[in-house]
Design a protein around this motif. Structure first.
Motif, PDB file in Angstrom:
ATOM      1  N   UNK A 165       0.812  -1.213   0.000  1.00  0.00           N
ATOM      2  CA  UNK A 165       0.000   0.000   0.000  1.00  0.00           C
ATOM      3  C   UNK A 165       0.845   1.263   0.000  1.00  0.00           C
ATOM      4  N   UNK A 166       1.996   1.230   0.665  1.00  0.00           N
ATOM      5  CA  UNK A 166       2.826   2.434   0.734  1.00  0.00           C
ATOM      6  C   UNK A 166       3.378   2.833  -0.633  1.00  0.00           C
ATOM      7  N   UNK A 167       3.288   1.942  -1.610  1.00  0.00           N
ATOM      8  CA  UNK A 167       3.782   2.232  -2.966  1.00  0.00           C
ATOM      9  C   UNK A 167       2.673   2.616  -3.934  1.00  0.00           C
ATOM     10  N   UNK A 168       1.428   2.488  -3.519  1.00  0.00           N
ATOM     11  CA  UNK A 168       0.307   2.668  -4.440  1.00  0.00           C
ATOM     12  C   UNK A 168       0.256   4.076  -5.025  1.00  0.00           C
ATOM     13  N   UNK A 169       0.490   5.093  -4.204  1.00  0.00           N
ATOM     14  CA  UNK A 169       0.420   6.466  -4.719  1.00  0.00           C
ATOM     15  C   UNK A 169       1.506   6.720  -5.757  1.00  0.00           C
ATOM     16  N   UNK A 170       2.692   6.174  -5.528  1.00  0.00           N
ATOM     17  CA  UNK A 170       3.770   6.337  -6.503  1.00  0.00           C
ATOM     18  C   UNK A 170       3.460   5.572  -7.778  1.00  0.00           C
ATOM     19  N   UNK A 171       2.964   4.360  -7.653  1.00  0.00           N
ATOM     20  CA  UNK A 171       2.604   3.570  -8.832  1.00  0.00           C
ATOM     21  C   UNK A 171       1.578   4.311  -9.703  1.00  0.00           C
ATOM     22  N   UNK A 172       0.722   5.083  -9.059  1.00  0.00           N
ATOM     23  CA  UNK A 172      -0.368   5.751  -9.781  1.00  0.00           C
ATOM     24  C   UNK A 172       0.110   6.914 -10.643  1.00  0.00           C
ATOM     25  N   UNK A 173       1.335   7.403 -10.415  1.00  0.00           N
ATOM     26  CA  UNK A 173       1.771   8.597 -11.141  1.00  0.00           C
ATOM     27  C   UNK A 173       2.956   8.355 -12.069  1.00  0.00           C
ATOM     28  N   UNK A 174       3.441   7.113 -12.138  1.00  0.00           N
ATOM     29  CA  UNK A 174       4.555   6.817 -13.040  1.00  0.00           C
ATOM     30  C   UNK A 174       4.066   5.887 -14.155  1.00  0.00           C
ATOM     31  N   UNK A 175       4.691   5.920 -15.321  1.00  0.00           N
ATOM     32  CA  UNK A 175       4.200   5.124 -16.448  1.00  0.00           C
ATOM     33  C   UNK A 175       4.524   3.646 -16.367  1.00  0.00           C
ATOM     34  N   UNK A 176       5.594   3.290 -15.636  1.00  0.00           N
ATOM     35  CA  UNK A 176       6.008   1.892 -15.531  1.00  0.00           C
ATOM     36  C   UNK A 176       6.210   1.546 -14.065  1.00  0.00           C
ATOM     37  N   UNK A 177       5.621   0.441 -13.640  1.00  0.00           N
ATOM     38  CA  UNK A 177       5.771   0.003 -12.255  1.00  0.00           C
ATOM     39  C   UNK A 177       5.867  -1.515 -12.223  1.00  0.00           C
ATOM     40  N   UNK A 178       6.641  -2.010 -11.266  1.00  0.00           N
ATOM     41  CA  UNK A 178       6.827  -3.450 -11.108  1.00  0.00           C
ATOM     42  C   UNK A 178       6.437  -3.828  -9.688  1.00  0.00           C
ATOM     43  N   UNK A 179       5.415  -4.653  -9.552  1.00  0.00           N
ATOM     44  CA  UNK A 179       5.010  -5.177  -8.251  1.00  0.00           C
ATOM     45  C   UNK A 179       5.920  -6.364  -7.934  1.00  0.00           C
ATOM     46  N   UNK A 180       6.689  -6.247  -6.870  1.00  0.00           N
ATOM     47  CA  UNK A 180       7.675  -7.262  -6.503  1.00  0.00           C
ATOM     48  C   UNK A 180       7.192  -8.006  -5.264  1.00  0.00           C
ATOM     49  N   UNK A 181       6.859  -9.284  -5.441  1.00  0.00           N
ATOM     50  CA  UNK A 181       6.338 -10.085  -4.329  1.00  0.00           C
ATOM     51  C   UNK A 181       5.244  -9.310  -3.586  1.00  0.00           C
ATOM     52  N   UNK A 182       4.328  -8.766  -4.360  1.00  0.00           N
ATOM     53  CA  UNK A 182       3.419  -7.742  -3.856  1.00  0.00           C
ATOM     54  C   UNK A 182       2.104  -8.292  -3.320  1.00  0.00           C
ATOM     55  N   UNK A 183       1.447  -7.453  -2.528  1.00  0.00           N
ATOM     56  CA  UNK A 183       0.104  -7.774  -2.060  1.00  0.00           C
ATOM     57  C   UNK A 183      -0.923  -7.127  -2.999  1.00  0.00           C
ATOM     58  N   UNK A 184      -2.194  -7.263  -2.640  1.00  0.00           N
ATOM     59  CA  UNK A 184      -3.265  -6.845  -3.543  1.00  0.00           C
ATOM     60  C   UNK A 184      -3.325  -5.331  -3.748  1.00  0.00           C
ATOM     61  N   UNK A 185      -2.698  -4.569  -2.871  1.00  0.00           N
ATOM     62  CA  UNK A 185      -2.780  -3.121  -2.989  1.00  0.00           C
ATOM     63  C   UNK A 185      -2.106  -2.598  -4.263  1.00  0.00           C
ATOM     64  N   UNK A 186      -1.077  -3.296  -4.724  1.00  0.00           N
ATOM     65  CA  UNK A 186      -0.371  -2.820  -5.921  1.00  0.00           C
ATOM     66  C   UNK A 186      -0.313  -3.842  -7.050  1.00  0.00           C
ATOM     67  N   UNK A 187      -0.557  -5.102  -6.747  1.00  0.00           N
ATOM     68  CA  UNK A 187      -0.430  -6.119  -7.798  1.00  0.00           C
ATOM     69  C   UNK A 187      -1.410  -5.878  -8.939  1.00  0.00           C
ATOM     70  N   UNK A 188      -2.550  -5.292  -8.635  1.00  0.00           N
ATOM     71  CA  UNK A 188      -3.550  -5.054  -9.674  1.00  0.00           C
ATOM     72  C   UNK A 188      -3.365  -3.776 -10.459  1.00  0.00           C
ATOM     73  N   UNK A 189      -2.516  -2.871  -9.970  1.00  0.00           N
ATOM     74  CA  UNK A 189      -2.340  -1.597 -10.661  1.00  0.00           C
ATOM     75  C   UNK A 189      -0.959  -1.466 -11.303  1.00  0.00           C
ATOM     76  N   UNK A 190      -0.084  -2.435 -11.058  1.00  0.00           N
ATOM     77  CA  UNK A 190       1.280  -2.370 -11.594  1.00  0.00           C
ATOM     78  C   UNK A 190       1.310  -2.727 -13.078  1.00  0.00           C
TER      79      UNK A 190
END
Length: 210
Positions: A165-190
């Motif tokens: 979850x602490x990465x979700x806001x950053x993932x939302x504003x960059x064009x490329x993101x990699x969810x690394x061993x991630x939970x549901x908060x970012x795995x669906x938006x990466x």
């Protein structure tokens, strides 16, 4: 195109663990930090409240404990190699973490161009935590923007690597993101998702080839 690679620490570069957990392990306080982690994950504590309680918990912390925690942490393989490749390309990389800056800054020796962590008092603690110095998830976006300005880049040049979850806001504003061993908060938006123990593999998913 020049890129700025932004890495989370806890759960991302450190597999299945976090700086606070590794530090607490050195002090025999695994149960106590686990309770704080659960409270934080459940929204019962802010980042500043978590830091204040952890600081009180770590009253006996020394630099030797921090060094041992860093060396003994379950790091992903290939971190130094990825950052060396980034440098060889003329690109930049930084670590932005909510964890204590005195732990995060040790990654400068591994090749990061910059590291950002929460501003804790020096070890051993003589002063209390200043809540104003404790980072929040929103601070990751602010710091990314500051780094872009420093390096003459924009958000369009950024690649973010994170796990929660602490990465979700950053993932939302960059064009490329990699969810690394991630939970549901970012795995669906990466842009990409990686499960494993080697950062080189996650790095390649973002279109990087050594």
């Amino acid at each position: 195109m020049t890129r700025l690679h932004l890495f989370d620490l806890d759960g991302t570069l450190i597999h299945g663990s976090a700086a606070a957990i590794e530090i607490s392990r050195q002090l025999g306080l695994e149960r106590e930090i686990a309770a704080l982690e659960r409270a934080f994950a459940g929204g019962e504590l802010t980042t500043a409240q978590f830091a204040e309680r952890a600081c009180a918990l770590w009253a006996e912390l020394t630099e030797d404990h921090v060094a041992a925690a860093f060396e003994g942490a379950p790091w992903l393989a290939g971190i130094r190699e990825v950052w060396a490749d980034i440098r060889a390309r003329g690109e930049r990389c930084a670590v932005i973490s909510l964890s204590p800056g005195f732990f995060v800054s040790r990654l400068l020796e591994w090749g990061a161009d910059a590291t950002y962590g929460s501003a804790w008092p020096s070890v051993p603690f003589r002063d209390p935590v200043d809540p104003a110095g404790i980072l929040t998830p929103a601070a990751k976006v602010r710091i990314a923007d500051e780094l872009c300005a420093k390096f003459g880049l924009t958000r369009d040049h950024c690649v973010a690597y994170g796990d929660s979850l602490s990465d979700a806001e950053l993932f939302a504003v960059v064009p490329v993101s990699v969810a690394v061993n991630a939970d549901h908060h970012v795995s669906g938006i990466a842009s990409h998702a990686y499960t494993g123990r080697d950062l080189r593999e996650a790095y390649e998913l973002a279109g990087n080839c050594s």
